[in-house]
Design an enzyme around this catalytic site. Structure first.
Site, PDB file in Angstrom:
ATOM      1  N   HIS A   4       0.809  -1.225   0.000  1.00 44.64           N
ATOM      2  CA  HIS A   4       0.000   0.000   0.000  1.00 44.64           C
ATOM      3  C   HIS A   4       0.840   1.272   0.000  1.00 44.64           C
ATOM      4  O   HIS A   4       0.294   2.372   0.073  1.00 44.64           O
ATOM      5  CB  HIS A   4      -0.914   0.028   1.239  1.00 44.64           C
ATOM      6  CG  HIS A   4      -1.495  -1.308   1.532  1.00 44.64           C
ATOM      7  ND1 HIS A   4      -0.961  -2.167   2.464  1.00 44.64           N
ATOM      8  CD2 HIS A   4      -2.532  -1.961   0.953  1.00 44.64           C
ATOM      9  CE1 HIS A   4      -1.655  -3.294   2.472  1.00 44.64           C
ATOM     10  NE2 HIS A   4      -2.602  -3.206   1.570  1.00 44.64           N
ATOM     11  N   GLY A  20      -7.868  11.753   7.212  1.00 41.19           N
ATOM     12  CA  GLY A  20      -8.488  10.679   6.442  1.00 41.19           C
ATOM     13  C   GLY A  20      -8.336  10.911   4.943  1.00 41.19           C
ATOM     14  O   GLY A  20      -8.039   9.997   4.179  1.00 41.19           O
ATOM     15  N   GLY A  89      -8.800  14.993  12.210  1.00 37.76           N
ATOM     16  CA  GLY A  89     -10.001  14.648  11.471  1.00 37.76           C
ATOM     17  C   GLY A  89     -11.177  15.525  11.815  1.00 37.76           C
ATOM     18  O   GLY A  89     -11.064  16.524  12.530  1.00 37.76           O
ATOM     19  N   THR A  90     -12.324  15.119  11.289  1.00 35.25           N
ATOM     20  CA  THR A  90     -13.573  15.782  11.628  1.00 35.25           C
ATOM     21  C   THR A  90     -14.466  14.769  12.342  1.00 35.25           C
ATOM     22  O   THR A  90     -14.242  13.564  12.251  1.00 35.25           O
ATOM     23  CB  THR A  90     -14.300  16.308  10.373  1.00 35.25           C
ATOM     24  OG1 THR A  90     -14.543  15.215   9.498  1.00 35.25           O
ATOM     25  CG2 THR A  90     -13.482  17.353   9.660  1.00 35.25           C
ATOM     26  N   ASP A 205     -20.452  18.642  12.245  1.00 35.87           N
ATOM     27  CA  ASP A 205     -21.916  18.502  12.107  1.00 35.87           C
ATOM     28  C   ASP A 205     -22.461  17.916  13.400  1.00 35.87           C
ATOM     29  O   ASP A 205     -22.010  16.874  13.838  1.00 35.87           O
ATOM     30  CB  ASP A 205     -22.261  17.609  10.912  1.00 35.87           C
ATOM     31  CG  ASP A 205     -21.543  16.271  10.929  1.00 35.87           C
ATOM     32  OD1 ASP A 205     -20.305  16.267  10.775  1.00 35.87           O
ATOM     33  OD2 ASP A 205     -22.193  15.238  11.125  1.00 35.87           O
TER      34      ASP A 205
HETATM   35  N1  HPA Z   1     -20.258  10.301  11.712  1.00 36.35           N
HETATM   36  C1  HPA Z   1     -19.103   9.681  11.538  1.00 36.35           C
HETATM   37  N2  HPA Z   1     -18.001  10.301  11.180  1.00 36.35           N
HETATM   38  C2  HPA Z   1     -18.072  11.632  10.986  1.00 36.35           C
HETATM   39  C3  HPA Z   1     -19.242  12.329  11.160  1.00 36.35           C
HETATM   40  C4  HPA Z   1     -20.400  11.631  11.537  1.00 36.35           C
HETATM   41  O1  HPA Z   1     -21.480  12.207  11.700  1.00 36.35           O
HETATM   42  N3  HPA Z   1     -18.994  13.648  10.887  1.00 36.35           N
HETATM   43  C5  HPA Z   1     -17.705  13.731  10.559  1.00 36.35           C
HETATM   44  N4  HPA Z   1     -17.129  12.500  10.619  1.00 36.35           N
END
Ligand code: HPA
Length: 236
Positions: A4, A20, A89-90, A205
């Site tokens: 990879h 990611g 990350g988010t 979010d």
């Molecule tokens: N769920 C999973 N991973 C995420 C989310 C979510 O709502 N938002 C950003 N990464």
């Protein structure tokens, strides 16, 4: 070289940031690194090495989810000698007190993932951040005036839960503050191989209030988070 990753040994720094998204890895390298060099592009899962404030640093995209992250992290540690891994990350929010753009230092990661649960039989292993990295991130966030929360994150294998928020309502009842898809596997691998790991997320979010970050705010917030992660990584 691995299946990879076509980087050579020595191509990665000991400290590696893990977004990611491959394009976010490219953006991090091109925006923040001095002398960024592309070291991996297999599957377009981009990896770069350069310096930050004169110190060696790498970034490698992990892809989405714990299976993908586990491949890159296993190889970064065992083939390339990585010692400090910081996921940037988010996440989704599971607590109305956590606002979009807030930074979460992931102290511990609860999970539904077989990657973690499958390993420990009757026991529930608790994947946790390296305390030194966590303390350093909290101190540096304070010094920068960056609002953050530290706590328990859900690392889920599932993005589209069929029961929606009801599927995980027991978790916020026990203080879990957000949901993402990678931290628990990162912490478990770091524990297994004796290296340091931390996850830092920007909440984008909120699953409770349905507030979402705007595109502009997303970029500024990510910048604050990445600079924090870089400062922690190169001092580890
Ligand atoms: N769920 C999973 N991973 C995420 C989310 C979510 O709502 N938002 C950003 N990464």
């Amino acid at each position: 070289m691995t299946p990879h990753n076509h980087a050579k040994q020595g191509d990665y720094a000991e400290a590696v940031l893990l977004p990611g998204d491959p394009l976010r890895a490219k953006w991090i390298a091109e925006t923040f690194f001095e002398n960024p060099k592309l070291v991996n592009s297999v599957r377009n899962c981009l990896g770069y090495t350069g310096t930050w404030k004169g110190k060696p640093i790498s970034v490698q995209a992990s892809g989405m989810g714990q299976p993908s992250l586990s491949i890159y992290v296993h190889e970064l540690i065992n083939t390339y000698g990585a010692k400090t891994l910081i996921r940037v990350g988010t996440c989704g929010g599971l607590n109305a007190k956590v606002k979009v753009r807030d930074v979460i230092l992931v102290q511990a990661a609860s999970t539904d993932s077989a990657i973690v649960k499958g390993r420990f039989g009757a026991f529930n292993f608790a994947p946790i951040a390296d305390f030194g990295l966590l303390r350093s991130a909290a101190d540096k966030a304070d010094a920068k005036g960056l609002k953050f929360h530290a706590g328990n994150m859900l690392s889920s294998d599932i993005f589209y839960h069929v029961d929606g928020f009801a599927g995980y309502d027991k978790l916020p009842d026990h203080g879990v503050i957000g949901v993402e898809m990678e931290a628990a596997a990162l912490y478990t691998l770091a524990a297994r191989f004796g290296v340091k790991a931390l996850t830092i997320c920007t909440m984008t979010d909120c699953l409770i209030t349905h507030e979402e970050i705007s595109a502009d705010a997303r970029q500024t917030s990510l910048k604050d988070m990445v600079e924090l992660a870089l400062d922690v990584a190169v001092e580890a």
